[in-house]
Design a protein around this motif. Structure first.
Motif, PDB file in Angstrom:
ATOM      1  N   MET A   1      48.622  64.677  57.567  1.00  0.00           N
ATOM      2  CA  MET A   1      49.838  65.006  56.837  1.00  0.00           C
ATOM      3  C   MET A   1      50.853  65.559  57.838  1.00  0.00           C
ATOM      4  N   PRO A   2      52.073  65.012  57.842  1.00  0.00           N
ATOM      5  CA  PRO A   2      53.101  65.512  58.765  1.00  0.00           C
ATOM      6  C   PRO A   2      53.440  66.977  58.480  1.00  0.00           C
ATOM      7  N   GLU A   3      53.744  67.699  59.522  1.00  0.00           N
ATOM      8  CA  GLU A   3      54.133  69.097  59.342  1.00  0.00           C
ATOM      9  C   GLU A   3      55.196  69.454  60.360  1.00  0.00           C
ATOM     10  N   ALA A   4      55.966  70.510  60.063  1.00  0.00           N
ATOM     11  CA  ALA A   4      57.031  70.955  60.961  1.00  0.00           C
ATOM     12  C   ALA A   4      57.050  72.477  60.972  1.00  0.00           C
ATOM     13  N   SER A   8      63.480  80.000  64.952  1.00  0.00           N
ATOM     14  CA  SER A   8      64.038  81.330  64.685  1.00  0.00           C
ATOM     15  C   SER A   8      65.381  81.249  63.960  1.00  0.00           C
ATOM     16  N   LYS A   9      66.028  80.076  64.025  1.00  0.00           N
ATOM     17  CA  LYS A   9      67.304  79.870  63.335  1.00  0.00           C
ATOM     18  C   LYS A   9      67.109  79.252  61.951  1.00  0.00           C
ATOM     19  N   GLY A  10      65.844  79.103  61.509  1.00  0.00           N
ATOM     20  CA  GLY A  10      65.576  78.548  60.190  1.00  0.00           C
ATOM     21  C   GLY A  10      65.662  77.033  60.139  1.00  0.00           C
ATOM     22  N   GLN A  11      65.586  76.377  61.281  1.00  0.00           N
ATOM     23  CA  GLN A  11      65.705  74.929  61.334  1.00  0.00           C
ATOM     24  C   GLN A  11      64.335  74.273  61.496  1.00  0.00           C
ATOM     25  N   ILE A  12      64.238  73.019  61.030  1.00  0.00           N
ATOM     26  CA  ILE A  12      63.029  72.236  61.258  1.00  0.00           C
ATOM     27  C   ILE A  12      63.433  70.858  61.759  1.00  0.00           C
ATOM     28  N   THR A  13      62.505  70.211  62.433  1.00  0.00           N
ATOM     29  CA  THR A  13      62.682  68.811  62.807  1.00  0.00           C
ATOM     30  C   THR A  13      61.820  68.000  61.859  1.00  0.00           C
TER      31      THR A  13
END
Length: 80
Positions: A1-4, A8-13
């Motif tokens: 299952m993909p995960e990200a 620290s800036k609240g961002q995800i790829t």
């Protein structure tokens, strides 16, 4: 299952497999839809207005803006 991971800036790829499945490209947007307590669904928000062309039948007659406004007001009054 993909995960990200969240930065620290609240961002995800978004993982490549997910971007591919959702047909996402650079500049596209996603929406987060709450489906339950602590659960969200991520959906592509990259539809274009032209995607809905042809889903409605052609009107039998032309309708003025005033007639459209009146019809919206009438429907809204029924929901009160």
């Amino acid at each position: 299952m993909p995960e990200a991971k969240i930065t620290s800036k609240g961002q995800i790829t978004i993982p490549i497999q997910v971007r591919h499945d959702l047909q996402l490209d650079v500049g596209d947007s996603v929406e987060f839809i709450k489906v339950g307590d602590g659960r969200y669904e991520v959906v592509a928000a990259n539809a274009r207005i032209s995607d809905i062309k042809g889903i409605f039948e052609k009107p039998k007659r032309k309708i003025s803006l005033d007639e459209m406004r009146d019809a919206v007001i009438k429907k809204a009054a029924l929901k009160v």
